[in-house]
Design an enzyme around this catalytic site. Structure first.
Site, PDB file in Angstrom:
ATOM      1  N   THR A   1       0.837  -1.214   0.000  1.00 55.27           N
ATOM      2  CA  THR A   1       0.000   0.000   0.000  1.00 55.27           C
ATOM      3  C   THR A   1       0.866   1.256   0.000  1.00 55.27           C
ATOM      4  O   THR A   1       0.764   2.077   0.911  1.00 55.27           O
ATOM      5  CB  THR A   1      -0.937   0.008   1.227  1.00 55.27           C
ATOM      6  OG1 THR A   1      -0.127  -0.057   2.425  1.00 55.27           O
ATOM      7  CG2 THR A   1      -1.896  -1.167   1.209  1.00 55.27           C
TER       8      THR A   1
ATOM      9  N   LEU B   1      -0.376   4.881   0.982  1.00 62.46           N
ATOM     10  CA  LEU B   1      -1.724   4.725   1.514  1.00 62.46           C
ATOM     11  C   LEU B   1      -1.650   3.981   2.837  1.00 62.46           C
ATOM     12  O   LEU B   1      -0.829   3.073   2.996  1.00 62.46           O
ATOM     13  CB  LEU B   1      -2.616   3.930   0.544  1.00 62.46           C
ATOM     14  CG  LEU B   1      -2.908   4.556  -0.815  1.00 62.46           C
ATOM     15  CD1 LEU B   1      -3.584   3.536  -1.726  1.00 62.46           C
ATOM     16  CD2 LEU B   1      -3.793   5.797  -0.662  1.00 62.46           C
TER      17      LEU B   1
ATOM     18  N   HIS C   1       9.131   1.794  18.710  1.00 60.52           N
ATOM     19  CA  HIS C   1       8.405   0.582  18.312  1.00 60.52           C
ATOM     20  C   HIS C   1       8.378  -0.425  19.445  1.00 60.52           C
ATOM     21  O   HIS C   1       9.179  -0.380  20.375  1.00 60.52           O
ATOM     22  CB  HIS C   1       8.991  -0.002  17.029  1.00 60.52           C
ATOM     23  CG  HIS C   1      10.328  -0.672  17.147  1.00 60.52           C
ATOM     24  ND1 HIS C   1      10.469  -2.035  17.249  1.00 60.52           N
ATOM     25  CD2 HIS C   1      11.580  -0.175  17.137  1.00 60.52           C
ATOM     26  CE1 HIS C   1      11.752  -2.353  17.288  1.00 60.52           C
ATOM     27  NE2 HIS C   1      12.455  -1.240  17.227  1.00 60.52           N
TER      28      HIS C   1
ATOM     29  N   GLU D   1       7.775  -2.577  13.331  1.00 58.08           N
ATOM     30  CA  GLU D   1       8.923  -1.777  12.889  1.00 58.08           C
ATOM     31  C   GLU D   1       9.999  -2.648  12.271  1.00 58.08           C
ATOM     32  O   GLU D   1      10.645  -2.270  11.288  1.00 58.08           O
ATOM     33  CB  GLU D   1       9.501  -1.000  14.077  1.00 58.08           C
ATOM     34  CG  GLU D   1      10.605  -0.008  13.722  1.00 58.08           C
ATOM     35  CD  GLU D   1      12.018  -0.579  13.818  1.00 58.08           C
ATOM     36  OE1 GLU D   1      12.981   0.153  13.551  1.00 58.08           O
ATOM     37  OE2 GLU D   1      12.147  -1.778  14.165  1.00 58.08           O
TER      38      GLU D   1
ATOM     39  N   GLU E   1       2.674   3.825   8.471  1.00 57.90           N
ATOM     40  CA  GLU E   1       1.225   3.784   8.214  1.00 57.90           C
ATOM     41  C   GLU E   1       0.506   4.891   8.982  1.00 57.90           C
ATOM     42  O   GLU E   1      -0.463   5.476   8.496  1.00 57.90           O
ATOM     43  CB  GLU E   1       0.656   2.412   8.588  1.00 57.90           C
ATOM     44  CG  GLU E   1       1.262   1.259   7.804  1.00 57.90           C
ATOM     45  CD  GLU E   1       1.340   1.532   6.317  1.00 57.90           C
ATOM     46  OE1 GLU E   1       0.287   1.749   5.691  1.00 57.90           O
ATOM     47  OE2 GLU E   1       2.465   1.534   5.773  1.00 57.90           O
TER      48      GLU E   1
ATOM     49  N   HIS F   1      19.422  -8.362  17.398  1.00 52.86           N
ATOM     50  CA  HIS F   1      18.542  -9.214  16.592  1.00 52.86           C
ATOM     51  C   HIS F   1      18.808 -10.707  16.762  1.00 52.86           C
ATOM     52  O   HIS F   1      18.450 -11.507  15.901  1.00 52.86           O
ATOM     53  CB  HIS F   1      18.620  -8.835  15.108  1.00 52.86           C
ATOM     54  CG  HIS F   1      17.948  -7.541  14.779  1.00 52.86           C
ATOM     55  ND1 HIS F   1      17.732  -7.108  13.496  1.00 52.86           N
ATOM     56  CD2 HIS F   1      17.437  -6.567  15.575  1.00 52.86           C
ATOM     57  CE1 HIS F   1      17.129  -5.937  13.504  1.00 52.86           C
ATOM     58  NE2 HIS F   1      16.947  -5.584  14.766  1.00 52.86           N
TER      59      HIS F   1
END
Length: 732
Positions: A262, A265, A362, A410, A419, A540
């Site tokens: 998207t 959008l 996040h 995130e 968004e 991570h």
């Protein structure tokens, strides 16, 4: 007689009117003014900031982190939902919560490994007999790594596939690495092994595909993360902060931020989505991350087979016939649209509720995520506890509204924050004063690190001077910071070095590049003279746990406390100061530094007249900006703003707030998704200067036809900077 009566009446009426005026005048001046008059003229309360600093509690932050890291909480999983509920419970608490808190859902495109068919990396002989298998999960040192919700290391958005071929070492997977390798090796049908760094995660595969490479492996080299240490017997975790041999850096391997189906959008359920095959910036061939213990075995097999690499560990393979064999990747990743939540909270402003200061971090992690991102979330929860308590007790309400955002997804590409900016594009563009990002609050416990727009520099300095440096007596965070990282400013002398937000490393990206909102990112970090680690080593991996954070990153959580105090101080000042504390003259100095670094002074011989001439408008534009900034500073210094009309203060505040919006050009970077800020867009030139111009110059050096692009970016810059100068001016 009648005339006499009229005159007496007129005189009596005048006397009554005069008395009324006098009574009214003295009545007004003697009585207190309406409460709103005081509120409108009120400035930030320094005693309240002192109270805030005293109430920020390191033990509360520690317990926040303990709660946040009980289970892995990758985006959209059950663990993620637990953190959503935790945030809502805290922010809706009747005694220490915010005015309002709610969740906002987005239907986003994510990528996962198949738990029923784990990804595999194997070495097989010509008859497909497996000679060696890389680890599918990291080694267990604490019960945290045994949690069934620990996701297998994988490359998010890597396509599924089963490539098989000879292994080649491609350094960092940069275009130059593949080009150099292709001069001596036929890369068609090969599997490339690369190390993190140099190129983006997904770019390592994108750069490889044109040469016929069919699969890519990526690992973290101990020289880049561990200062060369490799043994888990006594050198790496659980004995120190260094990554153990089986540790694997997970990550998103896409090249743009936001939901990829998207673009531009908000990803609501009913939103139009592009076909998945039209997505760009993701790996075209399978790619898989592995630990350095497996990587070294595989690289040593290349060394033994080709005799062009000398690696000390290779003796362990002398009796293994791996170098004549094929490496196979079995990747079973799949994509899925799933609901992801942002958790939002707000403290409503008392005077300017339609002006927002946004504070974000996040919430999702790859595994337990104690440092990334829960160090930032634990700080945000403590900050909202202290401020929320003040509001609930009626002791304080900020001038402007404060919005808190706990962003979802995130790790998959800054999705939740992007968004949010797409859904509320107009409102945020018109009303947001600034955005504060605290993602990884503490990398280590040596010194402050801050990046942001130059206009925020002085307010960060002011806040840092009021906070004690953790572990140091009678030393402020500011004084400690300037010892580690400093620069000389023409206007300000020796000051700490504040970095720039020129990339997309965290959730500030959409606010800076897409909306042009003045932003900052702040953390505590390590002493770079003592380690070459490109980031904290458990990044991570499954080892980024509460145990790791409390033992090796910030024992006592005093650096977390220092970040909460510093970021909270900045937040209060941005939300509560009568005049928005942004400095446009510091911005002017950065533009002048950029101009001095830019290569407009060294145009090629024989350049076109247009190109030679157009560099002058850029110089004039920067000079015009400096003049406008100096004038506005003088207006501010000479004004008694507390006694000015509210509209005068509002006008100046709007000029400061909207300054960065003036640098937006939606057409300047057509190949860079959502990058519109002509000063802070990313650049591959590696120089602190105007990004579009720097990249255009670099391209023009190799192809003369590209000088038109240099001319174009000179024009874009000069007009944007001139336009920004006009936003600071009083006249129409």
């Amino acid at each position: 007689r009648m005339i006499k009566q009229v005159l007496i009446g007129v005189l009596c009426g005048a006397a009554v009117l005069t008395a009324g005026i006098l009574i009214g005048h003295f009545g007004i001046t003697m009585s207190s003014a309406p409460s709103w008059v005081k509120d409108v003229a009120k400035d930030v309360d320094e005693s309240l900031i002192e109270k805030f600093l005293s109430e920020v509690d390191n033990i509360q932050i520690q317990e926040n982190l303990r709660s946040l890291t009980k289970v892995p909480h990758m985006a959209t999983t059950a663990g993620d939902e637990q953190t959503v509920q935790l945030m809502l419970k805290r922010w809706q608490d009747p005694e220490t919560g915010l005015d309002q808190a709610w969740r906002e859902e987005f239907m986003v495109y994510l990528s996962f490994p198949d738990p029923k068919k784990p990804n595999k990396v194997t070495v097989g002989d010509p008859s497909d007999e497996v000679l060696y298998t890389a680890r599918e999960k990291e080694k267990t040192y604490t019960s945290d790594q045994d949690d069934p919700e620990v996701v297998q290391p994988y490359a998010a958005y890597s396509p599924a596939g089963h490539p098989k071929g000879k292994l080649v070492y491609a350094n960092q997977g940069k275009p130059s690495d593949y080009q150099l390798l292709n001069n001596t090796v036929d890369l068609r049908g090969t599997i490339a092994i690369t190390r993190y760094g140099g190129a983006g995660r997904g770019a390592k595969a994108i750069n490889a595909a044109p040469y016929g490479v069919i699969g890519v492996l990526v690992y973290t080299d101990p020289l880049d993360i561990n200062d060369g240490l490799m043994s888990d017997i006594n050198e790496t975790y659980p004995h120190s902060w260094y990554m153990p041999p089986s540790g694997v850096e997970r990550g998103s391997f896409n090249g743009q931020f936001g939901d990829m189906l998207t673009p531009y959008l908000a990803a609501k359920e009913e939103t139009y989505r592009i076909p998945a095959e039209n997505i760009t910036g993701i790996p075209p061939i399978p790619i898989q991350p592995i630990g350095f213990e497996d990587a070294y075995r595989l690289i040593c097999s290349i060394a033994l087979g080709n005799l062009f690499v000398s690696i000390p560990c290779c003796f362990i393979l002398l009796n293994l016939n791996l170098f004549s064999s094929d490496v196979k990747l079995d990747i079973f990743n799949y994509e899925e649209k799933k609901n992801s939540s942002n958790v939002m909270g707000v403290i409503k402003g008392s005077v300017e509720p339609d002006r927002y200061v946004i504070y974000g971090n996040h919430r999702d992690s790859w595994v337990h995520g104690a440092i990334d991102p829960s160090s930032g979330t634990s700080v945000m929860l403590e900050l909202t506890r202290v401020l929320g308590k003040m509001v609930k007790q009626g002791k304080w309400r900020p001038r402007r509204s404060i919005i808190f955002g706990s962003w979802g997804a995130e790790e998959f590409g800054l999705i939740g924050s992007a968004e949010y900016t797409e859904q509320y594009f107009t409102k945020l563009s018109e009303r947001t004063v600034a955005y504060i990002n605290v993602d990884i609050a503490v990398f280590a416990n040596a010194t402050l690190r801050a990046s942001g727009m130059p206009s925020l520099q002085k307010i960060i300095f002011k806040a840092a001077k009021q906070v004690d440096a953790p572990g140091l007596d009678s030393t402020s965070v500011y004084d400690n910071w300037i010892q580690y990282s400093n620069r000389t400013s023409q206007a300000n002398g020796l000051i700490p070095n504040v970095g720039y937000l020129s990339g997309a490393g965290s959730d500030y990206a959409a606010f800076v590049h897409y909306l042009g909102i003045t932003s900052m990112d702040i953390s505590y970090t390590y002493d770079r003279s003592k380690t070459n680690a490109r980031i904290y080593p458990a990044y991570h991996t499954a080892y980024d746990t509460f145990d790791y954070a409390s033992k090796f990153i910030d024992p006592g959580f005093v650096s977390h406390q220092a970040i909460a105090r510093t970021a909270g101080n900045v937040l209060i000042r941005l939300a509560d100061s009568l005049l928005v504390p942004l400095n446009c003259s510091d911005y002017a100095e950065t533009l002048e530094d950029y101009l001095n670094t830019a290569r407009v002074k060294s145009l090629p011989e024989g350049c076109t007249a247009d190109l030679c001439l157009v560099s002058e408008p850029l110089k004039r534009a920067v000079a015009s900006f400096r003049s406008a900034a100096t004038h506005l500073d003088q207006v501010i210094r000479s004004s008694d703003l507390a006694n000015e009309t509210p509209l005068t203060v509002r006008r100046i505040n709007d000029q400061l707030m909207l300054l960065d919006r003036a640098f937006l050009d939606p057409l300047a970077f057509p190949d860079k998704y959502a990058y519109r800020h002509v000063i802070w867009a990313s650049s591959s030139a590696g120089k602190p200067t105007f990004p579009g111009l720097a990249d255009a110059f670099a391209n023009a050096e190799s192809q003369s036809s590209a000088w038109d692009k240099v001319h174009y970016h000179l024009s874009v810059l000069s007009q944007a900077i001139e336009g920004a100068a006009h936003t600071l001016a009083d006249e129409h």
